[in-house]
Design an enzyme around this catalytic site. Structure first.
Site, PDB file in Angstrom:
ATOM      1  N   THR A  44      31.948 -19.589  45.594  1.00 24.67           N
ATOM      2  CA  THR A  44      32.379 -18.816  46.766  1.00 24.67           C
ATOM      3  C   THR A  44      32.905 -19.708  47.880  1.00 24.67           C
ATOM      4  O   THR A  44      33.620 -19.237  48.753  1.00 24.67           O
ATOM      5  CB  THR A  44      31.209 -17.996  47.322  1.00 24.67           C
ATOM      6  N   GLU A 105      31.448 -14.537  40.888  1.00 28.40           N
ATOM      7  CA  GLU A 105      31.434 -15.468  42.022  1.00 28.40           C
ATOM      8  C   GLU A 105      30.019 -16.025  42.151  1.00 28.40           C
ATOM      9  O   GLU A 105      29.043 -15.265  42.187  1.00 28.40           O
ATOM     10  CB  GLU A 105      31.827 -14.750  43.321  1.00 28.40           C
ATOM     11  N   ASP A 158      37.762 -24.286  42.015  1.00 26.92           N
ATOM     12  CA  ASP A 158      36.465 -23.743  41.625  1.00 26.92           C
ATOM     13  C   ASP A 158      36.429 -23.344  40.153  1.00 26.92           C
ATOM     14  O   ASP A 158      37.469 -22.986  39.608  1.00 26.92           O
ATOM     15  CB  ASP A 158      36.077 -22.551  42.527  1.00 26.92           C
TER      16      ASP A 158
HETATM   17 ZN   LIG Z   1      37.812 -18.604  42.727  1.00 21.59          ZN
END
Ligand SMILES: [Zn+2]
Length: 254
Positions: A44, A105, A158
């Site tokens: 996140t 997430e 990410d």
């Molecule tokens: Zn992402």
């Protein structure tokens, strides 16, 4: 008057607010699968409270949010509906991945003060259990369990280099390059490093959207960074080296 009576049910049907038509479900086709084909993992980059606010009030969303402390799995979007977590994305030639994926997430602040934040084990245990249940429910293939950085390497990093992909491999969820095969091929690549076009072709075969022009440009480096963060997180500088070549070669041609 008779004519207008007859028109009423038709109008209601067209407006979609009449009672549903009777549907006979006696027959089922053998040719079907889940609309969910991909699983995308994210961090996140902010704490739980702000992550929850952003993911519930928009403009983005995810099916699940996994909190760190206490480790808790929140479902924000039903699996049968689309969430907006992938953005402009591509994997193995598939685009528009929001339409065919489930997004998770994970609360993790990413890079803070020059240090990548770790994923605590209890939180990862929750993530793994969640991934296993989703994969079983939708029969998602191992090569379609990906990070945001895999499907959008020009924009995203990410879930980052601290994400323990190896744990997913140990659970049989994703493929992992065999260490012995990597060591063998690495020795050869140290003698003679393949050219950039070779790296680009294999990165594309692995699934990335990557330029194929044979130049070590910024886009190609970003894709190398994404690959290295996942399979060789000790160094992810985007430099094509012998170990990266070996990892890639073993994954693409085991
Ligand atoms: Zn992402």
């Amino acid at each position: 008057m008779r004519a207008s009576f007859a028109a009423v049910p038709v109008l209601l049907f067209l407006a979609g607010c009449a009672a549903s038509p009777r549907i006979d479900t006696s027959y089922t086709s053998a040719n079907q699968d889940s609309r969910v084909q991909f699983l995308v993992l994210h961090f996140t980059s902010s704490d739980f409270a702000s992550s929850l606010k952003i993911l519930t009030e928009g403009p983005v969303s995810s099916h699940y949010l996994v909190r760190d402390d206490p480790p808790t799995i929140y479902r924000l979007v039903d699996e049968g509906r689309r969430a907006y977590h992938a953005g402009v994305s591509s994997w193995k030639g598939n685009t528009q991945l929001n339409a065919a994926s489930i997004g998770i997430e994970i609360v993790n602040e990413g890079l803070q003060g020059g240090a990548w934040q770790p994923y605590p084990k209890p939180q990862m245990d929750a993530v793994l259990a969640l991934v296993q249940s989703i994969v079983a429910r939708h029969e998602i293939r191992p090569d379609r369990i990906v990070g945001h950085s895999d499907i959008a390497p020009q924009r995203k990093v990410d879930p980052g280099p601290m994400f323990p992909w190896k744990r997913l491999a140990d659970e049989g969820l994703i493929a992992w390059p065999d260490a012995q095969a990597v060591a063998q091929r690495r020795a050869g690549f140290e003698q003679s490093l393949p050219d950039i076009a070779w790296f680009q072709r294999r990165l594309a075969q692995h699934g990335f959207a990557v330029p194929l022009g044979g130049e070590l440009d910024a886009e190609t480096r970003n894709v190398l960074v994404a690959f290295q963060m996942k399979y060789r997180p000790a160094r992810f500088d985007g430099t094509p080296d012998a170990e990266t070549a070996a990892l890639l070669d073993v994954l693409v041609s085991p």
